[in-house]
Design a protein around this motif. Structure first.
Motif, PDB file in Angstrom:
ATOM      1  N   CYS A 127      11.790  10.596  -3.862  1.00  0.00           N
ATOM      2  CA  CYS A 127      10.986   9.374  -3.792  1.00  0.00           C
ATOM      3  C   CYS A 127       9.622   9.646  -4.402  1.00  0.00           C
ATOM      4  O   CYS A 127       8.870  10.494  -3.889  1.00  0.00           O
ATOM      5  N   GLY A 128       9.292   8.946  -5.476  1.00  0.00           N
ATOM      6  CA  GLY A 128       8.036   9.224  -6.140  1.00  0.00           C
ATOM      7  C   GLY A 128       7.334   7.987  -6.658  1.00  0.00           C
ATOM      8  O   GLY A 128       7.963   7.011  -7.085  1.00  0.00           O
ATOM      9  N   ASN A 129       5.998   8.060  -6.608  1.00  0.00           N
ATOM     10  CA  ASN A 129       5.143   7.022  -7.171  1.00  0.00           C
ATOM     11  C   ASN A 129       5.481   5.633  -6.650  1.00  0.00           C
ATOM     12  O   ASN A 129       5.457   4.643  -7.388  1.00  0.00           O
ATOM     13  N   ASN A 130       5.832   5.555  -5.377  1.00  0.00           N
ATOM     14  CA  ASN A 130       5.959   4.258  -4.737  1.00  0.00           C
ATOM     15  C   ASN A 130       4.575   3.798  -4.286  1.00  0.00           C
ATOM     16  O   ASN A 130       3.583   4.393  -4.661  1.00  0.00           O
ATOM     17  N   GLU A 131       4.480   2.717  -3.522  1.00  0.00           N
ATOM     18  CA  GLU A 131       3.187   2.104  -3.179  1.00  0.00           C
ATOM     19  C   GLU A 131       2.429   1.683  -4.435  1.00  0.00           C
ATOM     20  O   GLU A 131       1.238   1.908  -4.567  1.00  0.00           O
ATOM     21  N   GLN A 132       3.114   1.025  -5.347  1.00  0.00           N
ATOM     22  CA  GLN A 132       2.481   0.643  -6.607  1.00  0.00           C
ATOM     23  C   GLN A 132       1.385  -0.391  -6.425  1.00  0.00           C
ATOM     24  O   GLN A 132       0.357  -0.311  -7.079  1.00  0.00           O
ATOM     25  N   ASP A 133       1.573  -1.379  -5.546  1.00  0.00           N
ATOM     26  CA  ASP A 133       0.615  -2.475  -5.432  1.00  0.00           C
ATOM     27  C   ASP A 133       0.044  -2.690  -4.039  1.00  0.00           C
ATOM     28  O   ASP A 133      -1.066  -3.156  -3.901  1.00  0.00           O
ATOM     29  N   TYR A 134       0.813  -2.368  -3.001  1.00  0.00           N
ATOM     30  CA  TYR A 134       0.514  -2.988  -1.711  1.00  0.00           C
ATOM     31  C   TYR A 134      -0.521  -2.277  -0.857  1.00  0.00           C
ATOM     32  O   TYR A 134      -1.225  -2.922  -0.100  1.00  0.00           O
ATOM     33  N   ASP A 135      -0.609  -0.989  -0.916  1.00  0.00           N
ATOM     34  CA  ASP A 135      -1.554  -0.327  -0.025  1.00  0.00           C
ATOM     35  C   ASP A 135      -2.970  -0.793  -0.309  1.00  0.00           C
ATOM     36  O   ASP A 135      -3.434  -0.817  -1.447  1.00  0.00           O
ATOM     37  N   GLY A 136      -3.673  -1.146   0.763  1.00  0.00           N
ATOM     38  CA  GLY A 136      -5.045  -1.586   0.635  1.00  0.00           C
ATOM     39  C   GLY A 136      -5.194  -3.060   0.302  1.00  0.00           C
ATOM     40  O   GLY A 136      -6.291  -3.582   0.339  1.00  0.00           O
ATOM     41  N   GLU A 137      -4.090  -3.743  -0.021  1.00  0.00           N
ATOM     42  CA  GLU A 137      -4.186  -5.160  -0.358  1.00  0.00           C
ATOM     43  C   GLU A 137      -3.706  -6.045   0.782  1.00  0.00           C
ATOM     44  O   GLU A 137      -4.374  -6.961   1.204  1.00  0.00           O
ATOM     45  N   ASN A 138      -2.473  -5.780   1.233  1.00  0.00           N
ATOM     46  CA  ASN A 138      -1.934  -6.607   2.312  1.00  0.00           C
ATOM     47  C   ASN A 138      -0.797  -5.854   2.964  1.00  0.00           C
ATOM     48  O   ASN A 138      -0.493  -4.727   2.608  1.00  0.00           O
ATOM     49  N   GLY A 139      -0.172  -6.466   3.951  1.00  0.00           N
ATOM     50  CA  GLY A 139       0.921  -5.786   4.626  1.00  0.00           C
ATOM     51  C   GLY A 139       0.413  -4.837   5.688  1.00  0.00           C
ATOM     52  O   GLY A 139      -0.634  -5.051   6.298  1.00  0.00           O
ATOM     53  N   ASN A 140       1.137  -3.745   5.894  1.00  0.00           N
ATOM     54  CA  ASN A 140       0.877  -2.829   6.999  1.00  0.00           C
ATOM     55  C   ASN A 140       0.913  -1.397   6.482  1.00  0.00           C
ATOM     56  O   ASN A 140       1.831  -0.643   6.778  1.00  0.00           O
ATOM     57  N   PRO A 141      -0.074  -1.009   5.670  1.00  0.00           N
ATOM     58  CA  PRO A 141      -0.053   0.329   5.077  1.00  0.00           C
ATOM     59  C   PRO A 141      -0.357   1.402   6.114  1.00  0.00           C
ATOM     60  O   PRO A 141      -0.834   1.083   7.210  1.00  0.00           O
ATOM     61  N   PRO A 142      -0.078   2.682   5.793  1.00  0.00           N
ATOM     62  CA  PRO A 142       0.470   3.167   4.531  1.00  0.00           C
ATOM     63  C   PRO A 142       2.003   3.052   4.499  1.00  0.00           C
ATOM     64  O   PRO A 142       2.642   2.927   5.532  1.00  0.00           O
ATOM     65  N   TYR A 143       2.571   3.136   3.307  1.00  0.00           N
ATOM     66  CA  TYR A 143       4.014   3.016   3.143  1.00  0.00           C
ATOM     67  C   TYR A 143       4.672   4.349   2.829  1.00  0.00           C
ATOM     68  O   TYR A 143       5.610   4.764   3.474  1.00  0.00           O
ATOM     69  N   GLY A 144       4.231   5.039   1.818  1.00  0.00           N
ATOM     70  CA  GLY A 144       4.751   6.369   1.539  1.00  0.00           C
ATOM     71  C   GLY A 144       6.079   6.378   0.809  1.00  0.00           C
ATOM     72  O   GLY A 144       6.631   5.347   0.433  1.00  0.00           O
ATOM     73  N   GLY A 145       6.598   7.610   0.620  1.00  0.00           N
ATOM     74  CA  GLY A 145       7.906   7.753  -0.013  1.00  0.00           C
ATOM     75  C   GLY A 145       9.026   7.303   0.906  1.00  0.00           C
ATOM     76  O   GLY A 145       9.906   6.534   0.521  1.00  0.00           O
ATOM     77  N   ILE A 146       9.010   7.791   2.170  1.00  0.00           N
ATOM     78  CA  ILE A 146       9.974   7.375   3.207  1.00  0.00           C
ATOM     79  C   ILE A 146       9.171   6.919   4.416  1.00  0.00           C
ATOM     80  O   ILE A 146       8.236   7.610   4.847  1.00  0.00           O
ATOM     81  N   ARG A 147       9.510   5.774   4.974  1.00  0.00           N
ATOM     82  CA  ARG A 147       8.793   5.276   6.149  1.00  0.00           C
ATOM     83  C   ARG A 147       9.795   4.978   7.253  1.00  0.00           C
ATOM     84  O   ARG A 147      10.821   4.328   7.024  1.00  0.00           O
ATOM     85  N   VAL A 148       9.491   5.443   8.459  1.00  0.00           N
ATOM     86  CA  VAL A 148      10.319   5.216   9.647  1.00  0.00           C
ATOM     87  C   VAL A 148       9.493   4.394  10.621  1.00  0.00           C
ATOM     88  O   VAL A 148       8.359   4.765  10.946  1.00  0.00           O
ATOM     89  N   GLU A 149      10.065   3.295  11.133  1.00  0.00           N
ATOM     90  CA  GLU A 149       9.238   2.406  11.939  1.00  0.00           C
ATOM     91  C   GLU A 149      10.082   1.541  12.871  1.00  0.00           C
ATOM     92  O   GLU A 149      11.308   1.518  12.795  1.00  0.00           O
ATOM     93  N   PHE A 150       9.406   0.839  13.750  1.00  0.00           N
ATOM     94  CA  PHE A 150       9.902  -0.182  14.660  1.00  0.00           C
ATOM     95  C   PHE A 150      11.250   0.161  15.285  1.00  0.00           C
ATOM     96  O   PHE A 150      12.303  -0.210  14.787  1.00  0.00           O
TER      97      PHE A 150
END
Length: 435
Positions: free
Chosen positions: A331-354
């Motif tokens: 997993c590489g170079n993801n988070e192209q647009d969203y971190d710092g703009e909207n949503g629920n950052p950080p996202y990362g290469g792999i994210r485990v949640e909820f």
């Protein structure tokens, strides 16, 4: 019995297949005769065009095959509901369609093929194109078993293949999809126990998603759900699913679009929801407008040896899922647009949640440098709270018993691991951890 539509015999008139004459009536009479004799093989003239003004009614125990090359069946004008459909919502058995091109002609043709309940359907070596004003190229409307869709192309469509309600023993392999305005492959169950798909292989498909008009809903390359949007575990679940060796490429645009005046990108490229016993391996998900892979409400699964790069949020999301092994992914170079703009950052290469529990992550390669604009903030992210708007009961549920083994991290701008959950086990002492 074999019937040549250019020379059918039995007192039947031949079709012209000249690309201009409406052949619907004579074609239908040949099909009706074959059905009256218990079925048979209907041979169509290769490299010629059959024009029809309304849908053909087809029956069980029929094979439609081009003599050589591909026969084109094309709509005459608006108002062709589908090219081939069954007479009633009854059981359908043993139908093969081989080597035929279905051309919607840019008219409002709704579907290419519609199948109802039954078993033993093969659609192989076919082309579907110019259904951009209709719905699905192939629709399985109720419940059907033993389906193969292989080596077909889908181009300039509203959407590709759609299974609805209870289906089993499905093989969707080695197909190509381009210029889509809807999901390429869509398996839809429901919140009732009777509606789900089982014993499914989706393998070796190549899907390219075009930019989407402003304010349009996001589309997926591969999409499976039973719609358990309340996350209460009461819905049906798809069972025994293999998603392997597929390539899904988005248009490198945000989803949703940045504003109402610009085109938008794809939603999650491979979106797998409400599945028990999932194998997702060897796939490529690149340039998605949201997630590369959404593994949501899935249980007892393996997510391995996939690549996810240059997606707008994270590469692989494990969400509300349990007993999942996540290994060997890149997993590489993801988070192209969203971190710092909207949503629920950080996202990362792999994210485990909820509410994800008993998840193991090891042997993955997570990088933030290389080809493409932007960089991942973290290789792995474990988020305490991510609240679906529709989760009306107990909407705040933290992950539990997440085990992070040894992974390879390179160039993630803020660190290797971001972890908000105290029960997370991090076995690699060399990995940097925040906060």
């Amino acid at each position: 019995m074999i019937y040549d539509v250019l020379n059918p015999g039995f007192g039947l008139n031949p079709i012209t297949a000249n690309g201009s004459t409406d052949d619907k009536t004579n074609f239908q009479l040949i099909i009706n005769h074959a059905n009256s004799q218990g079925g048979g093989e209907i041979i169509l003239p290769g490299n010629r065009t059959i024009i029809i003004s309304s849908q053909l009614t087809i029956y069980s125990n029929l094979t439609f095959r081009s003599s050589h090359g591909k026969t084109v069946i094309k709509a005459l004008a608006n108002g062709v509901y589908s090219f081939m459909n069954f007479a009633t919502e009854s059981t359908t058995y043993s139908v093969t369609i081989d080597g035929i091109e279905f051309d919607g002609g840019g008219f409002n043709t709704t579907h290419g093929l519609i199948f109802l309940s039954g078993a033993n359907v093969k659609v192989i070596n076919c082309n579907f194109k110019n259904f951009n004003l209709g719905h699905q190229a192939i629709m399985f409307k109720f419940s059907i078993n033993n389906v193969t869709i292989k080596n077909c192309t889908f181009d300039n469509l509203n959407s590709g293949i759609f299974f609805h309600q209870r289906n089993q023993n499905l093989r969707i392999e080695d197909n190509h999809f381009n210029n889509l305005n809807g999901h390429a492959i869509h398996l839809q169950g429901s919140q009732t126990a009777a509606h789900y798909c089982s014993d499914v292989i989706i393998r070796g498909n190549h899907i390219v998603i075009s930019p989407q008009p402003p304010n349009e809903p996001g589309i997926h390359g591969i999409y499976m759900t039973c719609a358990d949007t309340d996350f209460d575990g009461t819905s049906a679940h798809h069972e025994n699913i293999v998603v392997a060796d597929n390539i899904v490429i988005g248009p490198s645009l945000s989803f949703p679009a940045k504003d109402s005046t610009v085109q938008g990108g794809a939603a999650d490229l491979i979106s797998l929801k409400d599945i028990i016993r999932l194998k997702c391996y060897g796939n490529t998900a690149r340039n998605g407008g949201d997630l590369g892979y959404a593994i949501e409400r899935c249980h007892y699964g393996v997510v391995s040896n996939n690549t996810a790069d240059q997606n707008n949020r994270c590469g692989i999301s494990i969400f509300g899922s349990s007993h999942i092994s996540v290994t060997g992914n890149v997993c590489g170079n993801n988070e192209q647009d969203y971190d710092g703009e909207n949503g629920n950052p950080p996202y990362g290469g792999i994210r485990v949640e909820f509410d994800s529990v008993h998840v193991i992550l090891s042997g993955n390669h997570l990088y933030g440098q290389g080809v493409g604009v932007g960089t991942q903030k973290y290789g792995i992210v474990v988020k305490e709270n991510s609240i679906p708007a529709s989760a009306s009961t107990n909407p705040i549920r933290a992950p539990f018993n997440i085990k992070i083994g040894v992974n390879h991290y390179s160039g993630n701008s803020l660190g290797d691991i971001y972890n908000e959950v105290t029960s997370t086990i991090i076995q690699d002492a060399s990995a940097s951890v925040a906060p």
